[in-house]
Design a protein around this motif. Structure first.
Motif, PDB file in Angstrom:
ATOM      1  N   SER A   1     -30.173 -40.178 -15.904  1.00  0.00           N
ATOM      2  CA  SER A   1     -29.162 -40.997 -15.231  1.00  0.00           C
ATOM      3  C   SER A   1     -28.606 -40.222 -14.044  1.00  0.00           C
ATOM      4  O   SER A   1     -28.515 -38.988 -14.081  1.00  0.00           O
ATOM      5  N   CYS A   2     -28.231 -40.940 -12.981  1.00  0.00           N
ATOM      6  CA  CYS A   2     -27.715 -40.257 -11.800  1.00  0.00           C
ATOM      7  C   CYS A   2     -26.834 -41.200 -10.986  1.00  0.00           C
ATOM      8  O   CYS A   2     -26.797 -42.410 -11.220  1.00  0.00           O
TER       9      CYS A   2
ATOM     10  N   SER B   1     -27.244 -35.701  -7.232  1.00  0.00           N
ATOM     11  CA  SER B   1     -27.589 -35.965  -8.628  1.00  0.00           C
ATOM     12  C   SER B   1     -28.910 -36.718  -8.734  1.00  0.00           C
ATOM     13  O   SER B   1     -29.683 -36.516  -9.680  1.00  0.00           O
ATOM     14  N   GLY B   2     -29.209 -37.586  -7.757  1.00  0.00           N
ATOM     15  CA  GLY B   2     -30.492 -38.280  -7.754  1.00  0.00           C
ATOM     16  C   GLY B   2     -31.650 -37.305  -7.603  1.00  0.00           C
ATOM     17  O   GLY B   2     -32.672 -37.421  -8.295  1.00  0.00           O
TER      18      GLY B   2
ATOM     19  N   ALA C   1     -28.741 -42.928  -4.779  1.00  0.00           N
ATOM     20  CA  ALA C   1     -29.184 -42.134  -5.927  1.00  0.00           C
ATOM     21  C   ALA C   1     -30.647 -42.416  -6.241  1.00  0.00           C
ATOM     22  O   ALA C   1     -31.435 -41.499  -6.480  1.00  0.00           O
TER      23      ALA C   1
ATOM     24  N   LEU D   1     -29.589 -33.854 -16.301  1.00  0.00           N
ATOM     25  CA  LEU D   1     -29.187 -35.265 -16.267  1.00  0.00           C
ATOM     26  C   LEU D   1     -30.051 -36.133 -17.179  1.00  0.00           C
ATOM     27  O   LEU D   1     -30.134 -37.351 -16.982  1.00  0.00           O
TER      28      LEU D   1
ATOM     29  N   ALA E   1     -30.650 -45.416 -11.941  1.00  0.00           N
ATOM     30  CA  ALA E   1     -29.788 -45.237 -10.765  1.00  0.00           C
ATOM     31  C   ALA E   1     -29.190 -46.589 -10.409  1.00  0.00           C
ATOM     32  O   ALA E   1     -29.292 -47.067  -9.281  1.00  0.00           O
TER      33      ALA E   1
ATOM     34  N   ALA F   1     -33.783 -39.865  -6.021  1.00  0.00           N
ATOM     35  CA  ALA F   1     -34.537 -39.595  -7.245  1.00  0.00           C
ATOM     36  C   ALA F   1     -36.022 -39.862  -7.045  1.00  0.00           C
ATOM     37  O   ALA F   1     -36.876 -39.082  -7.484  1.00  0.00           O
TER      38      ALA F   1
ATOM     39  N   ALA G   1     -32.078 -35.503 -10.971  1.00  0.00           N
ATOM     40  CA  ALA G   1     -32.671 -36.359 -12.004  1.00  0.00           C
ATOM     41  C   ALA G   1     -34.143 -36.640 -11.714  1.00  0.00           C
ATOM     42  O   ALA G   1     -34.981 -36.642 -12.627  1.00  0.00           O
TER      43      ALA G   1
ATOM     44  N   LEU H   1     -23.931 -42.691 -13.620  1.00  0.00           N
ATOM     45  CA  LEU H   1     -23.571 -41.564 -14.484  1.00  0.00           C
ATOM     46  C   LEU H   1     -22.064 -41.362 -14.529  1.00  0.00           C
ATOM     47  O   LEU H   1     -21.466 -41.244 -15.594  1.00  0.00           O
TER      48      LEU H   1
END
Length: 416
Positions: free
Chosen positions: A293-294, A310-311, A14, A284, A116, A18, A314, A298
């Motif tokens: 947050s990721c 998700s990273g 993550a 996010l 993360a 990110a 975010a 999360l």
């Protein structure tokens, strides 16, 4: 004092995703990782099955991590490894972070943060197993670290408590290395791991799975000598007269993961009691402006592909972050949902499709997920089978719905 635009805390999948996304978004980016090497838990996951969604390939954990690490290095992103964050303070213009490593105490400022930090495993004390404190009680991740990174066998004959994915994978791994896995015991009436792992790790190796049974006591002084297992009722309380003693030299625990959010709590981030992770919007961003947050910090994901996804989201949002006034509405769910992420929708960011992750509260067959806007149905999707261990991913286009601050946006499950 060091200055940057975005700080990413955590160097697992993550965090790497990110940092790459934030850098591509034009932000000066710094990644902080407490371990000496990047990659997170993937470094010890030598089994394959990673990357099927993201790369359309079946990779091992180190192979998956290597792709992001190489991209990270090629992008020239700065990383501080073996570095521990001790304090974060929010200011009018961003954040002041204090960290410690071999060079001393560092002070760094940033406009946005991406947390993360991953998750941690529940221990024997968190599931209230009685008895002494002998050697030989390991979390599944610790046992995996011993075998795959240290080359040490933690057991010759063991019992595994919990049917989570890492426990199932370790049942197979220990068997392949010559250990005897006497059985996997699960307190719930249904297994917790992915269906593919149940077949590939237990069924294919003739390892028994015992449902509605749990470990209630451990025996041994210096080293574990046996465990007591007992059947449980629907409330997962031990049933009298069903206990049996099993001789073994190790107990491997796969009893759940908890998102690691001490830093988020220190910043006043609001947590969701269902996911144990931050409440966030579709970008996010958490309840604290500028904190994103990721990954498993999360909510706990089944697949690393979605952790990376998700990273990326975010990191991109953190790079674009500005202190604009927030305009959000809540996403509400009925009792058939165990949880849903995100929990809130930013009305300023509904131009693209929103990715929603959710789990069902129980096993559901032949059901429809319905999205309602002010009690008006706007989307319906059919699912033939939903299981709590298997996270679902849904893309929803809110752009054409003309949502306002007064809109009631709800998700319902209609079971046929």
């Amino acid at each position: 004092m060091k200055q940057t635009d975005v700080i990413v805390i955590g160097g697992g999948p993550a965090g790497l995703a990110a940092a790459l996304a934030a850098q591509r978004g034009g932000a000066r980016t710094l990644l902080i990782e407490r371990e000496p090497r990047l990659g997170g838990i993937l470094k010890q996951c030598i089994h394959d099955g990673f990357g099927l969604v993201r790369f359309s390939e079946q990779l091992t954990g180190p192979e998956y991590a290597e792709r992001d690490i190489n991209a990270f290095k090629q992008a020239g992103i700065e990383a501080l490894t073996t570095t521990f964050v001790t304090r974060i303070k929010k200011t009018a213009t961003g954040f002041i972070l204090t960290a410690v490593n071999q060079t001393g105490v560092l002070t760094i400022t940033a406009k946005a943060l991406v947390l993360a930090t991953g998750c941690r495993e529940r221990t024997a004390r968190q599931v209230f197993i009685h008895g002494t404190r002998p050697a030989g009680i390991f979390t599944a991740g610790t046992a995996q670290h011993y075998i795959n990174l240290l080359g040490q066998m933690p057991t010759k004959k063991c019992v595994i408590l919990g049917s989570g994915d890492i426990g199932l994978i370790m049942a197979r791994r220990l068997t392949l290395e010559g250990a005897t896995v006497l059985g996997v015991y699960e307190a719930k009436a249904t297994p917790s791991g992915l269906t593919r792992n149940l077949y590939q790790c237990l069924h294919d190796f003739d390892i028994p799975l015992h449902l509605s049974q749990t470990v209630t006591r451990v025996y041994g002084e210096e080293r574990l000598t046996a465990v007591e297992v007992c059947a449980v009722d629907e409330a997962m309380q031990p049933i009298a007269g069903t206990s049996q003693k099993i001789d073994c030299d190790a107990l491997i625990l796969s009893v759940g993961l908890i998102p690691e959010n001490e830093l988020a709590i220190s910043l006043g981030v609001e947590l969701d009691p269902k996911t144990k992770g931050p409440i966030c919007n579709a970008t996010l961003m958490t309840s604290v402006d500028g904190v994103f947050s990721c990954g498993n910090a999360l909510h706990v994901n089944d697949l690393v592909d979605y952790v990376s996804e998700s990273g990326q989201l975010a990191g991109t949002a953190a790079a674009d972050f500005s202190h604009k006034q927030r305009a959000e509405i809540a996403l509400t769910t009925d009792p058939n949902f165990a949880y849903m992420v995100p929990q809130r929708l930013d009305l300023n960011d509904t131009g693209t499709k929103t990715i929603v992750y959710f789990r069902s509260q129980q096993v559901l067959k032949n059901c429809d997920l319905i999205v309602m806007v002010n009690e008006r149905e706007v989307l319906r999707k059919h699912y033939s089978h939903l299981r709590p261990p298997e996270m679902e991913r849904l893309e929803v286009d809110f752009a054409h719905l003309n949502l306002t601050a007064d809109t009631i946006l709800s998700f319902k499950m209609e079971v046929h």
